[in-house]
Design an enzyme around this catalytic site. Structure first.
Site, PDB file in Angstrom:
ATOM      1  N   CYS A  67       9.572 -11.952 -18.378  1.00 23.57           N
ATOM      2  CA  CYS A  67       9.987 -12.287 -17.583  1.00 23.57           C
ATOM      3  C   CYS A  67      11.563 -13.380 -17.202  1.00 23.57           C
ATOM      4  O   CYS A  67      11.356 -14.360 -18.199  1.00 23.57           O
ATOM      5  CB  CYS A  67      10.673 -12.187 -16.314  1.00 23.57           C
ATOM      6  SG  CYS A  67       8.922 -10.737 -15.327  1.00 23.57           S
ATOM      7  N   ARG A  73       3.995  10.438 -11.640  1.00 17.40           N
ATOM      8  CA  ARG A  73       4.157   9.208 -12.158  1.00 17.40           C
ATOM      9  C   ARG A  73       3.339   8.549 -12.821  1.00 17.40           C
ATOM     10  O   ARG A  73       3.050   7.753 -11.460  1.00 17.40           O
ATOM     11  CB  ARG A  73       4.969   8.527 -11.130  1.00 17.40           C
ATOM     12  CG  ARG A  73       5.000   8.436 -10.270  1.00 17.40           C
ATOM     13  CD  ARG A  73       5.652   8.899  -8.564  1.00 17.40           C
ATOM     14  NE  ARG A  73       5.097   7.853  -7.929  1.00 17.40           N
ATOM     15  CZ  ARG A  73       4.762   8.355  -6.661  1.00 17.40           C
ATOM     16  NH1 ARG A  73       4.392   9.623  -6.616  1.00 17.40           N
ATOM     17  NH2 ARG A  73       4.677   8.113  -4.908  1.00 17.40           N
ATOM     18  N   ASP A  96       2.091  -2.296  -0.174  1.00 11.38           N
ATOM     19  CA  ASP A  96       0.557  -1.270  -1.264  1.00 11.38           C
ATOM     20  C   ASP A  96       0.038  -1.867  -0.438  1.00 11.38           C
ATOM     21  O   ASP A  96      -0.901  -3.212  -0.858  1.00 11.38           O
ATOM     22  CB  ASP A  96       1.101  -2.297  -2.151  1.00 11.38           C
ATOM     23  CG  ASP A  96       1.157  -0.717  -3.808  1.00 11.38           C
ATOM     24  OD1 ASP A  96       0.699  -0.266  -4.010  1.00 11.38           O
ATOM     25  OD2 ASP A  96       1.927  -1.192  -3.931  1.00 11.38           O
ATOM     26  N   CYS A 139       4.779 -13.399  -7.724  1.00 13.71           N
ATOM     27  CA  CYS A 139       4.778 -12.748  -8.684  1.00 13.71           C
ATOM     28  C   CYS A 139       3.889 -11.807  -8.462  1.00 13.71           C
ATOM     29  O   CYS A 139       2.299 -12.267  -8.374  1.00 13.71           O
ATOM     30  CB  CYS A 139       4.950 -12.328 -10.545  1.00 13.71           C
ATOM     31  SG  CYS A 139       4.721 -11.290 -10.813  1.00 13.71           S
ATOM     32  N   LYS A 155       0.972   3.070  -1.972  1.00 18.99           N
ATOM     33  CA  LYS A 155       2.366   2.532  -1.101  1.00 18.99           C
ATOM     34  C   LYS A 155       1.821   3.484   0.312  1.00 18.99           C
ATOM     35  O   LYS A 155       2.434   4.391   0.088  1.00 18.99           O
ATOM     36  CB  LYS A 155       3.324   2.627  -1.263  1.00 18.99           C
ATOM     37  CG  LYS A 155       3.710   1.308  -2.674  1.00 18.99           C
ATOM     38  CD  LYS A 155       5.099   2.041  -3.337  1.00 18.99           C
ATOM     39  CE  LYS A 155       5.459   0.807  -4.396  1.00 18.99           C
ATOM     40  NZ  LYS A 155       4.261   1.366  -5.408  1.00 18.99           N
ATOM     41  N   ARG A 213       2.164  -9.925 -10.246  1.00 21.09           N
ATOM     42  CA  ARG A 213       1.213  -9.932 -11.405  1.00 21.09           C
ATOM     43  C   ARG A 213       1.476 -10.870 -12.123  1.00 21.09           C
ATOM     44  O   ARG A 213       0.849 -11.074 -13.565  1.00 21.09           O
ATOM     45  CB  ARG A 213       1.759  -8.920 -12.847  1.00 21.09           C
ATOM     46  CG  ARG A 213       1.993  -7.672 -11.777  1.00 21.09           C
ATOM     47  CD  ARG A 213       2.437  -5.917 -13.508  1.00 21.09           C
ATOM     48  NE  ARG A 213       2.231  -5.000 -12.583  1.00 21.09           N
ATOM     49  CZ  ARG A 213       3.287  -4.252 -12.488  1.00 21.09           C
ATOM     50  NH1 ARG A 213       4.166  -4.956 -13.351  1.00 21.09           N
ATOM     51  NH2 ARG A 213       3.668  -3.523 -11.791  1.00 21.09           N
ATOM     52  N   CYS A 216       9.046 -15.961 -11.085  1.00 20.00           N
ATOM     53  CA  CYS A 216       9.221 -15.402  -9.636  1.00 20.00           C
ATOM     54  C   CYS A 216       7.791 -16.157  -9.134  1.00 20.00           C
ATOM     55  O   CYS A 216       7.277 -15.593  -9.924  1.00 20.00           O
ATOM     56  CB  CYS A 216       9.512 -14.160  -9.016  1.00 20.00           C
ATOM     57  SG  CYS A 216      10.406 -13.640  -9.989  1.00 20.00           S
ATOM     58  N   ASP A 274       1.905  -8.941  -1.688  1.00 18.36           N
ATOM     59  CA  ASP A 274       0.737  -8.182  -2.013  1.00 18.36           C
ATOM     60  C   ASP A 274      -0.536  -9.214  -1.762  1.00 18.36           C
ATOM     61  O   ASP A 274      -0.389 -10.633  -2.285  1.00 18.36           O
ATOM     62  CB  ASP A 274       0.934  -7.570  -3.142  1.00 18.36           C
ATOM     63  CG  ASP A 274       1.209  -6.563  -3.321  1.00 18.36           C
ATOM     64  OD1 ASP A 274       1.607  -5.719  -2.182  1.00 18.36           O
ATOM     65  OD2 ASP A 274       2.496  -6.148  -4.269  1.00 18.36           O
ATOM     66  N   ARG A 334      -1.539   6.171 -11.400  1.00 14.70           N
ATOM     67  CA  ARG A 334      -1.563   5.728  -9.505  1.00 14.70           C
ATOM     68  C   ARG A 334      -1.423   7.444  -9.120  1.00 14.70           C
ATOM     69  O   ARG A 334      -2.624   7.677  -8.806  1.00 14.70           O
ATOM     70  CB  ARG A 334      -1.391   4.612  -8.554  1.00 14.70           C
ATOM     71  CG  ARG A 334      -2.415   4.425  -7.476  1.00 14.70           C
ATOM     72  CD  ARG A 334      -1.577   3.871  -7.000  1.00 14.70           C
ATOM     73  NE  ARG A 334      -1.673   2.305  -7.059  1.00 14.70           N
ATOM     74  CZ  ARG A 334      -0.433   1.312  -6.350  1.00 14.70           C
ATOM     75  NH1 ARG A 334       0.220   1.887  -6.399  1.00 14.70           N
ATOM     76  NH2 ARG A 334      -0.354   0.156  -6.597  1.00 14.70           N
ATOM     77  N   TYR A 335      -0.700   7.291  -9.022  1.00 13.57           N
ATOM     78  CA  TYR A 335      -0.012   8.695  -8.622  1.00 13.57           C
ATOM     79  C   TYR A 335      -0.211  10.193  -9.859  1.00 13.57           C
ATOM     80  O   TYR A 335       0.584   9.858 -10.591  1.00 13.57           O
ATOM     81  CB  TYR A 335       1.415   8.879  -7.847  1.00 13.57           C
ATOM     82  CG  TYR A 335       0.955   7.639  -7.157  1.00 13.57           C
ATOM     83  CD1 TYR A 335       1.032   7.516  -5.793  1.00 13.57           C
ATOM     84  CD2 TYR A 335       1.759   6.212  -7.720  1.00 13.57           C
ATOM     85  CE1 TYR A 335       0.663   7.118  -4.191  1.00 13.57           C
ATOM     86  CE2 TYR A 335       2.658   5.445  -6.327  1.00 13.57           C
ATOM     87  CZ  TYR A 335       1.614   5.785  -5.024  1.00 13.57           C
ATOM     88  OH  TYR A 335       1.870   3.716  -3.961  1.00 13.57           O
TER      89      TYR A 335
HETATM   90  C1  LIG Z   1       4.998   1.942  -6.763  1.00 12.86           C
HETATM   91  C2  LIG Z   1       4.788   2.703  -8.109  1.00 12.86           C
HETATM   92  C3  LIG Z   1       5.095   4.328  -8.031  1.00 12.86           C
HETATM   93  C4  LIG Z   1       6.034   4.054  -7.976  1.00 12.86           C
HETATM   94  O1  LIG Z   1       6.176   5.048  -6.580  1.00 12.86           O
HETATM   95  P1  LIG Z   1       7.685   5.282  -6.126  1.00 12.86           P
HETATM   96  O2  LIG Z   1       7.028   5.260  -4.022  1.00 12.86           O
HETATM   97  O3  LIG Z   1       7.562   6.615  -6.529  1.00 12.86           O
HETATM   98  O4  LIG Z   1       9.100   4.328  -6.100  1.00 12.86           O
HETATM   99  C5  LIG Z   1       4.076   4.088  -9.159  1.00 12.86           C
HETATM  100  N1  LIG Z   1       3.225   3.746 -10.250  1.00 12.86           N
HETATM  101  C6  LIG Z   1       2.312   2.668  -9.249  1.00 12.86           C
HETATM  102  C7  LIG Z   1       1.206   2.700  -9.640  1.00 12.86           C
HETATM  103  C8  LIG Z   1       3.124   1.773  -8.458  1.00 12.86           C
HETATM  104  O5  LIG Z   1       2.339   0.570  -7.629  1.00 12.86           O
HETATM  105  S1  SF4 Z   2       8.579 -10.362 -10.176  1.00 12.53           S
HETATM  106 FE1  SF4 Z   2       7.228 -10.824 -11.727  1.00 12.53          FE
HETATM  107  S2  SF4 Z   2       7.756  -8.336 -12.632  1.00 12.53           S
HETATM  108 FE2  SF4 Z   2       9.215  -8.751 -11.417  1.00 12.53          FE
HETATM  109  S3  SF4 Z   2      11.010 -10.634 -12.673  1.00 12.53           S
HETATM  110 FE3  SF4 Z   2       9.872 -11.863 -11.034  1.00 12.53          FE
HETATM  111  S4  SF4 Z   2       8.185 -12.753 -12.217  1.00 12.53           S
HETATM  112 FE4  SF4 Z   2       9.146 -11.021 -13.349  1.00 12.53          FE
END
Ligand SMILES: *Cc1c(COP(=O)(O)O)cnc(C)c1O
Ligand code: SF4
Length: 348
Positions: A103, A94, A308, A110, A315, A112, A107, A271, A90-91
Site C-alpha cells: 500500500c 462474491r 466482521d 490494518c 459481516k 492484514r 495503516c 477487527d 466467504r459468501y
Molecule cells: C466484506 C467482504 C466482502 C464484501 O462484502 P459486502 O458486504 O458485499 O461489501 C466479500 N468477501 C469477504 C471475504 C469480505 O470480508
Molecule cells: S488498511 Fe491495510 S490494506 Fe487498507 S490501505 Fe491501509 S495498509 Fe493498505
C-alpha cells in the site's frame, strides 16, 4: 516513470527519515518497524500537524503495536476461506481477489498487517490464473472485489490485464476495486487510469477516508476524476480510537464525503487483530455514532455500522435499537441466521 511512481518511490520508509519531520525516537520504535514495516507517502505526511493527531495516529508506528495481546493474526479466518492463494471466498455470490500486497501508506491498524508479504499471500502469475479459473468454474460468483494491499499499486497495464480477464467471465456482473490511493496517494488517479477503468463497467470503487482532514483539494480532485469516469464511489471508514471515535466529527466526515461524490458505505468496527488493540473502541461507541447519524442527517450520509464476526462468520450490520446484549456480550445474527456471541471491549 509516472509521477505517482516517483511519489511512491519517494515515500518515507525508515524511522531515521521519519525523524527528520516528526519528533520520534527511532531507537524506541525500531522493534515495531522490524515487525510491521513503515511507509508513508510525502503527501500523507504533509497532512500531519502533530505526531498524535488523527493522521499521525493512522500511520506513525507506536510501541503499543508490540503489546502482548491475545488477539489473532487472522481473526476473520481469511486463511481458511482461501481455496486458492490470493482469493478469499466467504459468501456464495462474491469473492475477494488479493492482487497486491503493498500500500502507498501502511495503516497501523490494518487487518492484514500480520500477513501482508507472507508466503502465498501475494498473488503471482500462476496463482492469479488459478484464482481466475476458480471464479470461472463458479457461476454463483457475480461480484469480484479487487483488494490487497492496494490494487492501484499495480501498473495500469497489469491492472488492465486482470480486468480484461475478469470481463471475459460471463457470470461476473459487477467488479469492485478497494483502494486507499485517493486518500494517501491521490496522484495515482490519472486520466489514463480513469480511461482504462471506465472500459470495464459496471465497476465500483470503494475507498477509505477516516477523518475530515483527509478531504483535501488533492483527494477531492482524485475522487472527481473517478466519478467523472462514471464510477460510483463508496467509502469504508474504520472506527478508530483517538482518530474518529466522536459522533460530531463522524457526522461531519460523512456529510463532507457526499460533497466530493463519495457515498458512505460502511463504518467498520475494528477487527480483533494482533497489534491493533490500541485502536479498538467499545461497540457502544459505534452505536452512539449511528444514533447521531440516523435521522439527524440524510440517509445518503448514513452508512451501515458493521462488525466482521470472528472466525469468518461474516459481516453483520448493527443498529442501536435491534442489538441484543447482556453486559459486555452481544448476540449477533449473521447472514446464515447463526447467532454469534461477541465480547465487547471494556468501556473507557
Ligand atoms: C466484506 C467482504 C466482502 C464484501 O462484502 P459486502 O458486504 O458485499 O461489501 C466479500 N468477501 C469477504 C471475504 C469480505 O470480508
Ligand atoms: S488498511 Fe491495510 S490494506 Fe487498507 S490501505 Fe491501509 S495498509 Fe493498505
Amino acid at each position: 516513470m509516472e509521477r505517482w511512481q516517483r511519489a511512491l518511490s519517494e515515500s518515507i520508509a525508515s524511522l531515521s527519515e521519519l525523524a527528520r519531520y516528526i519528533p520520534i525516537d527511532p531507537k524506541l520504535l525500531g522493534p515495531v518497524v522490524a515487525r510491521y514495516p513503515l511507509r508513508i507517502t510525502r503527501y500523507y505526511l504533509s497532512l500531519i500537524r502533530e505526531r498524535d493527531d488523527p493522521i499521525g495516529r493512522q500511520c506513525i508506528p507506536d510501541r503499543c503495536e508490540l503489546e502482548q495481546d491475545d488477539l489473532s493474526i487472522d481473526p476473520l479466518n481469511e486463511g481458511g476461506l482461501t481455496p486458492v492463494p490470493g482469493l478469499i471466498h466467504r459468501y456464495p455470490d462474491r469473492a475477494v481477489l488479493l492482487v497486491s500486497s503493498v500500500c502507498p501508506t501502511l495503516c497501523r491498524f490494518c487487518t492484514r498487517k500480520n500477513r501482508t508479504g507472507e508466503d502465498g499471500s501475494l498473488i503471482n502469475q500462476n496463482s492469479l490464473e488459478a484464482a481466475l479459473e476458480y471464479i470461472e468454474r463458479r457461476p454463483a460468483i457475480r461480484d469480484v472485489i479487487l483488494s490487497g494491499g492496494d490494487p492501484l499499486l499495480l501498473t495500469d497495464n497489469e491492472l488492465e490485464k486482470i480486468l480484461i480477464r475478469l470481463r471475459k467471465i460471463p457470470h461476473l456482473e459487477i467488479l469492485r476495486l478497494h483502494t486507499r490511493a485517493p486518500v494517501t496517494l491521490p496522484d495515482r488517479i490519472t486520466s489514463r487510469l480513469c480511461r482504462i477503468l471506465k472500459r470495464y463497467h459496471p465497476l465500483y470503487v470503494n475507498t477509505q477516508f477516516n477523518h475530515p482532514l483527509e478531504i483535501t483539494p488533492e483527494s477531492t480532485k482524485s475522487c472527481a476524476m473517478l466519478a467523472d469516469a462514471g464510477i460510483p464511489l463508496g467509502n469504508q471508514t474504520v472506527l478508530l480510537k483517538g482518530v474518529n471515535d466522536d459522533p460530531g466529527m463522524m457526522k461531519q466526515l460523512m456529510q463532507k464525503l457526499l460533497t466530493i461524490r463519495v457515498r458512505p458505505y460502511y463504518i467498520h468496527q475494528m477487527d480483533l487483530v494482533k497489534g491493533t488493540g490500541h485502536f479498538r473502541t467499545p461497540v457502544q461507541k459505534g452505536l452512539t455514532i449511528m444514533a447521531g447519524l440516523r435521522g439527524h442527517t440524510s440517509g445518503m450520509a448514513t452508512p451501515s455500522y458493521v462488525i466482521d464476526l470472528p472466525g469468518g462468520k461474516g459481516k453483520v450490520a448493527l443498529l442501536p435499537e435491534d442489538v441484543r446484549r447482556q453486559g459486555q456480550t452481544f448476540f449477533l445474527r449473521n447472514y446464515l441466521g447463526e447467532i454469534t456471541e461477541y465480547a465487547d471491549s471494556k468501556e473507557e
